[in-house]
Write a protein that holds these residues in place. Structure first.
Motif, PDB file in Angstrom:
ATOM      1  N   UNK A  33       0.735  -1.124  -0.004  1.00 20.65           N
ATOM      2  CA  UNK A  33       0.000   0.019  -0.226  1.00 20.65           C
ATOM      3  C   UNK A  33       0.933   1.413   0.319  1.00 20.65           C
ATOM      4  N   UNK A  34       0.199   2.419   0.365  1.00 18.84           N
ATOM      5  CA  UNK A  34       0.796   3.564   0.267  1.00 18.84           C
ATOM      6  C   UNK A  34       1.030   4.285   1.595  1.00 18.84           C
ATOM      7  N   UNK A  35       2.153   5.162   1.576  1.00 14.28           N
ATOM      8  CA  UNK A  35       2.515   6.005   2.783  1.00 14.28           C
ATOM      9  C   UNK A  35       2.491   7.338   2.343  1.00 14.28           C
ATOM     10  N   UNK A  36       1.358   8.244   2.768  1.00  8.62           N
ATOM     11  CA  UNK A  36       1.257   9.686   2.464  1.00  8.62           C
ATOM     12  C   UNK A  36       1.837  10.697   3.185  1.00  8.62           C
ATOM     13  N   UNK A  37       2.771  11.552   2.703  1.00  6.34           N
ATOM     14  CA  UNK A  37       3.145  12.614   3.680  1.00  6.34           C
ATOM     15  C   UNK A  37       2.757  13.950   3.064  1.00  6.34           C
ATOM     16  N   UNK A  38       1.917  14.824   3.952  1.00  2.00           N
ATOM     17  CA  UNK A  38       1.328  15.949   3.283  1.00  2.00           C
ATOM     18  C   UNK A  38       2.311  16.985   3.838  1.00  2.00           C
ATOM     19  N   UNK A  39       2.827  17.927   3.075  1.00  2.00           N
ATOM     20  CA  UNK A  39       4.257  18.990   3.735  1.00  2.00           C
ATOM     21  C   UNK A  39       3.528  20.310   3.330  1.00  2.00           C
ATOM     22  N   UNK A  40       3.959  21.280   4.319  1.00  2.00           N
ATOM     23  CA  UNK A  40       3.895  22.713   3.976  1.00  2.00           C
ATOM     24  C   UNK A  40       4.985  23.018   3.120  1.00  2.00           C
ATOM     25  N   UNK A  41       4.380  23.687   1.919  1.00  2.00           N
ATOM     26  CA  UNK A  41       5.424  24.224   0.980  1.00  2.00           C
ATOM     27  C   UNK A  41       6.394  25.251   1.358  1.00  2.00           C
ATOM     28  N   UNK A  42       5.773  26.056   2.172  1.00  2.00           N
ATOM     29  CA  UNK A  42       6.377  27.167   2.621  1.00  2.00           C
ATOM     30  C   UNK A  42       7.391  26.936   3.764  1.00  2.00           C
ATOM     31  N   UNK A  43       7.094  26.138   4.836  1.00  2.00           N
ATOM     32  CA  UNK A  43       8.061  25.743   5.991  1.00  2.00           C
ATOM     33  C   UNK A  43       8.036  24.149   5.741  1.00  2.00           C
ATOM     34  N   UNK A  44       9.298  23.753   4.989  1.00  2.00           N
ATOM     35  CA  UNK A  44       9.255  22.266   4.773  1.00  2.00           C
ATOM     36  C   UNK A  44       9.649  21.294   5.866  1.00  2.00           C
ATOM     37  N   UNK A  45       9.857  22.001   6.993  1.00  2.00           N
ATOM     38  CA  UNK A  45       9.810  21.440   8.056  1.00  2.00           C
ATOM     39  C   UNK A  45       8.501  20.490   8.864  1.00  2.00           C
ATOM     40  N   UNK A  46       7.496  21.525   8.271  1.00  2.00           N
ATOM     41  CA  UNK A  46       6.248  20.904   8.694  1.00  2.00           C
ATOM     42  C   UNK A  46       5.512  19.941   7.830  1.00  2.00           C
ATOM     43  N   UNK A  47       5.190  18.980   8.427  1.00  2.00           N
ATOM     44  CA  UNK A  47       4.373  17.821   7.705  1.00  2.00           C
ATOM     45  C   UNK A  47       3.460  17.061   8.349  1.00  2.00           C
ATOM     46  N   UNK A  48       2.712  16.272   7.827  1.00  2.00           N
ATOM     47  CA  UNK A  48       1.713  15.301   8.381  1.00  2.00           C
ATOM     48  C   UNK A  48       1.774  14.015   7.741  1.00  2.00           C
ATOM     49  N   UNK A  49       2.184  12.930   8.497  1.00  2.00           N
ATOM     50  CA  UNK A  49       2.227  11.650   7.856  1.00  2.00           C
ATOM     51  C   UNK A  49       0.773  11.104   8.122  1.00  2.00           C
TER      52      UNK A  49
END
Ligand code: BGC
Length: 371
Positions: A33-49
């Motif tokens: 299956x898939x693992x999805x990460x959504x990232x903040x394009x402005x502050x790349x340190x912020x993301x949600x797995x």
């Protein structure tokens, strides 16, 4: 529904003052299956797995993507997806890949970048990466953020002095999961930044030993068994036919047949169960796991010597999980690695095994989605 609105809540806080929330999407597609990460394009340190979600074919994957796009729109109407990257198994050509770790006819396991839902996969800004290419970028990203060292341990330090994990010339990253993946990291004064080269070296045919090798008989029987299964007994199998999840199952079938004259259909054998049985001391499972790793090390030797690498990185969470076994058979693997017709070429090659879990594929996919 895959992504629940509640799960996406943290994204709304990323930059409250701005009009738009700009995102990058990173997706690692594995066999199950898939693992999805959504990232903040402005502050790349912020993301949600988001957790792991099952998808084992084109249609399943597309419906997960549609669902993700719709839920994002519903929760964060102002979101804009700036770019996306997906790590996939198999050779990529012109934004199209036939995934090698999904079952079925090619059309039911093909992804085309320009046919993915545009809301999260912007046209011209959606990048396919080979999964090991992504893993290699993940290694580079981990090194840049200073967390690489603690994830690896050097094997056979008496044979190779300590040095950099990512060498100043060529480093190969190998990972044995549902397939056997290999990528190269090239550094050179001619290049401004490290170059990652995806390869399909796990599909090279196994160089078998000759008759006077002490375990040649067993090796010939195993190789013949694997060839009978896939190639009508005619061709030499590829490394991945033994050094992969399916390879471990077939090796277990072989040793079960040899030890107990019992033929278990390969579909009824689970690679995770074989590794677990080896841990509890099951002799057949241990033999299967040993050959699975022995052939893996043989592939590493072929890669290192032909591509003149001075560092080899054996990555993946499986490597961590089976670390106890890799340690237990370290001498067997050592003898396999250093048994080469040009022994002087083996001098100084550093071999690292992963000892702490980290998904380097998603790390590298994230890294490249923001480039
Ligand atoms: C694929 C490679 C991939 C590897 C690991 C192989 O079967 O052909 O592209 O890197 O599996 O997933």
């Amino acid at each position: 529904m895959f992504a629940s609105p509640k799960q996406l809540n943290p994204i709304a806080d990323w930059h409250k003052s701005g009009e738009h929330i700009e995102l990058c999407i990173a997706i690692d597609i594995g066999g199950s299956g898939l693992r999805v990460r959504i990232c903040n394009a402005i502050n790349t340190k912020e993301f949600l797995d988001l957790g792991h979600v099952r998808a084992q074919g084109t249609q399943e994957a597309i419906s997960v993507f549609n669902n993700l796009g719709e839920t994002l729109k519903e929760c964060i109407p102002s979101f804009v997806c700036k770019s996306a990257a997906l790590a996939v198994a198999g050779p990529i050509s012109n934004g199209r890949v036939v995934l090698t770790n999904w079952a079925g006819e090619p059309e039911s396991r093909t992804l085309v970048a320009d046919e993915l839902p545009e809301i999260i996969f912007p046209r011209g800004k959606t990048l396919f990466l080979n999964d090991l290419e992504a893993g290699a970028y993940g290694i580079i990203a981990a090194q840049e953020s200073g967390i690489l060292e603690k994830h690896f341990e050097q094997m056979w330090t008496h044979k190779a002095p300590k040095g950099k994990i990512v060498s100043d010339s060529r480093t190969a990253v190998l990972a044995m999961g549902s397939g056997l993946g290999v990528a190269l990291i090239v550094k050179s004064d001619l290049l401004e930044s490290p170059l990652v080269v995806p390869t399909e070296l796990g599909h090279m045919q196994i160089p078998v030993v000759c008759k006077n090798d002490p375990t040649s008989e067993l090796e010939y029987e195993l190789v013949q068994h694997v060839s009978n299964h896939y190639y009508g007994g005619k061709q030499t199998p590829e490394f991945e036919d033994i050094s992969s999840g399916r390879g471990l199952c077939l090796a277990y079938q072989f040793f079960k047949l040899k030890n107990e004259s019992k033929r278990i259909p390969v579909e009824q054998i689970n690679a995770g169960d074989v590794a677990e049985a080896a841990r509890t001391g099951d002799k057949t499972a241990r033999q299967a796991l040993e050959w699975h790793y022995k052939i893996f090390i043989r592939s590493a030797k072929a890669v290192a010597t032909s591509l003149t690498c001075d560092s080899l990185i054996l990555a993946l969470d499986n490597q961590v999980k089976n670390g106890w076994f890799v340690n237990a058979i370290a001498d067997v693997l050592h003898d396999e690695f250093y048994n080469f017709i040009r022994p002087d070429w083996m001098n100084g090659i550093r071999v690292y095994t992963q000892i702490e879990t980290l998904n380097f594929n998603i790390l590298g996919t994230h890294y490249m989605a923001n480039k």
